[in-house]
Design an enzyme around this catalytic site. Structure first.
Site, PDB file in Angstrom:
ATOM      1  N   THR A  12       0.806  -1.213   0.000  1.00 16.34           N
ATOM      2  CA  THR A  12       0.000   0.000   0.000  1.00 16.34           C
ATOM      3  C   THR A  12       0.843   1.269   0.000  1.00 16.34           C
ATOM      4  O   THR A  12       0.492   2.267  -0.633  1.00 16.34           O
ATOM      5  CB  THR A  12      -0.942   0.000   1.221  1.00 16.34           C
ATOM      6  OG1 THR A  12      -1.824  -1.117   1.114  1.00 16.34           O
ATOM      7  CG2 THR A  12      -1.751   1.276   1.310  1.00 16.34           C
ATOM      8  N   ASP A  55       1.952  -7.063  -4.408  1.00 16.50           N
ATOM      9  CA  ASP A  55       1.083  -7.229  -3.257  1.00 16.50           C
ATOM     10  C   ASP A  55       1.725  -8.298  -2.384  1.00 16.50           C
ATOM     11  O   ASP A  55       2.214  -9.319  -2.893  1.00 16.50           O
ATOM     12  CB  ASP A  55      -0.296  -7.686  -3.732  1.00 16.50           C
ATOM     13  CG  ASP A  55      -1.314  -7.745  -2.617  1.00 16.50           C
ATOM     14  OD1 ASP A  55      -1.099  -8.535  -1.671  1.00 16.50           O
ATOM     15  OD2 ASP A  55      -2.335  -7.044  -2.682  1.00 16.50           O
ATOM     16  N   SER A  56       1.740  -8.095  -1.074  1.00 17.04           N
ATOM     17  CA  SER A  56       2.457  -9.051  -0.221  1.00 17.04           C
ATOM     18  C   SER A  56       1.840 -10.440  -0.263  1.00 17.04           C
ATOM     19  O   SER A  56       2.515 -11.432   0.052  1.00 17.04           O
ATOM     20  CB  SER A  56       2.539  -8.548   1.220  1.00 17.04           C
ATOM     21  OG  SER A  56       1.265  -8.482   1.825  1.00 17.04           O
ATOM     22  N   THR A  87       1.358  -4.993   4.098  1.00 11.35           N
ATOM     23  CA  THR A  87       1.105  -5.384   5.489  1.00 11.35           C
ATOM     24  C   THR A  87       0.558  -6.797   5.627  1.00 11.35           C
ATOM     25  O   THR A  87       0.760  -7.442   6.653  1.00 11.35           O
ATOM     26  CB  THR A  87       0.112  -4.414   6.152  1.00 11.35           C
ATOM     27  OG1 THR A  87      -1.128  -4.430   5.425  1.00 11.35           O
ATOM     28  CG2 THR A  87       0.664  -3.004   6.181  1.00 11.35           C
ATOM     29  N   ASP A  88      -0.153  -7.308   4.620  1.00 13.16           N
ATOM     30  CA  ASP A  88      -0.880  -8.569   4.803  1.00 13.16           C
ATOM     31  C   ASP A  88       0.035  -9.735   5.167  1.00 13.16           C
ATOM     32  O   ASP A  88      -0.313 -10.560   6.012  1.00 13.16           O
ATOM     33  CB  ASP A  88      -1.672  -8.919   3.547  1.00 13.16           C
ATOM     34  CG  ASP A  88      -2.887  -8.036   3.357  1.00 13.16           C
ATOM     35  OD1 ASP A  88      -3.243  -7.306   4.306  1.00 13.16           O
ATOM     36  OD2 ASP A  88      -3.488  -8.070   2.260  1.00 13.16           O
ATOM     37  N   THR A 157       2.416 -10.016  14.661  1.00 10.46           N
ATOM     38  CA  THR A 157       1.295 -10.514  13.864  1.00 10.46           C
ATOM     39  C   THR A 157       0.372  -9.343  13.546  1.00 10.46           C
ATOM     40  O   THR A 157       0.244  -8.412  14.351  1.00 10.46           O
ATOM     41  CB  THR A 157       0.558 -11.642  14.622  1.00 10.46           C
ATOM     42  OG1 THR A 157      -0.400 -12.244  13.757  1.00 10.46           O
ATOM     43  CG2 THR A 157      -0.139 -11.131  15.869  1.00 10.46           C
TER      44      THR A 157
END
Length: 332
Positions: A12, A55-56, A87-88, A157
């Site tokens: 992002t 994208d992760s 971030t995912d 996490t």
């Protein structure tokens, strides 16, 4: 001034405003970064490079190896390294890097944002400033920095897709906190030997979350699939159903096939204890091993790392609960 290498991998932070699937072009990222966050150059001499724009959710163990090799090649030339990442799946990448970058002697700080850098209300600027600041400090670990807090990467996490404090560490206090001052806590992991890049990853790891009354068919379906290790997200401190042994029997069959079965918990805070209740003892009796107080991200990536680095599954089972980079609490 300190020198910091900033490696962009996607996410992002590098997206165009109000276009969540459109990333800045590689040649735009560096100039955009330094124009929107000019204070970075007051903290360190920052060099920005784009490793990839993913994208992760699309980042795989092959990417982890490329990131680690790049860091290993460059780490002696900089005071610290910042890796911007979606971030995912950031906690998986942070765990992977913590395992292969052995006896790290410089900070490697992962960060990202909940909103793109170029948006007016973005958290990216604060995260970048904090991450670069911490990358100049004596914190020789792989960490995740978000919203004023540096967490050990393999203890973190993702807790929210809404709050700016996207990450938390359920079983370890922060390594550092950034407020009106920077406070580095005293449990920073220190190298015990010479820095080296060590190990590979095996993707043949599966994860299954137990549900009340769940059929054992989904577990039986893993037989013959090439799965070498299975992490079971069990109940409480690692409990299986005890009145109906169907799940336990399915796990026993996998163990007999040579699959390493590890038991985690659906509860984030606390540790797995397979000796506490009958459900945990049942898991232990069929040949499973608990993951202690590791996060599910740290444990799954550790299974990938150990299976890719050590050929014998029995050896991997023994090594699973031997700490590599502070991912678990010893003697608790």
């Amino acid at each position: 001034m300190p020198k910091v290498l900033l490696l962009h991998t996607g996410g992002t932070l590098g997206m165009r405003p109000r276009q969540p699937d459109q990333a800045l072009a590689p040649d735009e990222f560096g100039p955009t970064l330094l124009s929107l966050v000019p204070e970075l150059q007051e903290i360190a001499d920052v060099e920005a490079r784009v490793l990839c724009n993913l994208d992760s959710c699309d980042i795989t163990p092959s990417h982890w190896s490329v990131f680690a090799e790049t860091i290993a090649d460059e780490v002696d030339s900089y005071d610290g390294i910042v890796l911007t990442h979606g971030t995912d799946a950031m906690a998986y990448t942070a765990s992977a890097l913590s395992y292969v970058l052995r006896d790290l002697h410089r900070p490697v700080i992962l960060t990202g944002s909940q909103r793109p850098l170029a948006e007016p209300r973005s958290d990216a600027r604060g995260n970048l400033v904090g991450a670069v600041e911490l990358a100049t400090r004596d914190i020789p670990e792989v960490g995740i920095y978000f919203d004023g807090v540096l967490l050990r990467g393999n203890r973190a996490t993702k807790q929210s897709s809404f709050r700016l404090a996207a990450y938390h560490s359920p079983n370890l206090t922060p390594l550092a906190e950034v407020g009106t001052d920077v406070v580095v806590n005293d449990h920073v992991h220190r190298p015990q030997g010479t820095f080296r890049l060590e190990g590979q990853f095996d993707r043949n790891v599966a994860c299954v979350r137990l549900l009340p009354g769940q059929s054992a068919g989904s577990l039986a379906g893993l037989r013959g699939s090439g799965t070498r290790a299975l992490l079971v997200e069990a109940f409480g401190v690692g409990n299986l159903p005890v009145r109906d042994h169907a799940v336990a029997n399915a796990l026993a069959e996998l163990v007999s096939d040579g699959v390493l079965v590890a038991i985690g918990s659906q509860v984030q805070h606390g540790r797995v204890d397979l000796g506490h209740y009958a459900g945990g003892r049942l898991a232990r009796d069929v040949g499973a091993v608990g993951i202690e107080d590791m996060t599910l991200e740290a444990a799954t990536v550790k299974l990938m790392y150990l299976l890719g680095t050590f050929p014998d599954v029995a050896d991997v089972k023994t090594r699973l609960n031997v700490p590599i980079a502070g991912e678990m609490t010893v003697g608790a």
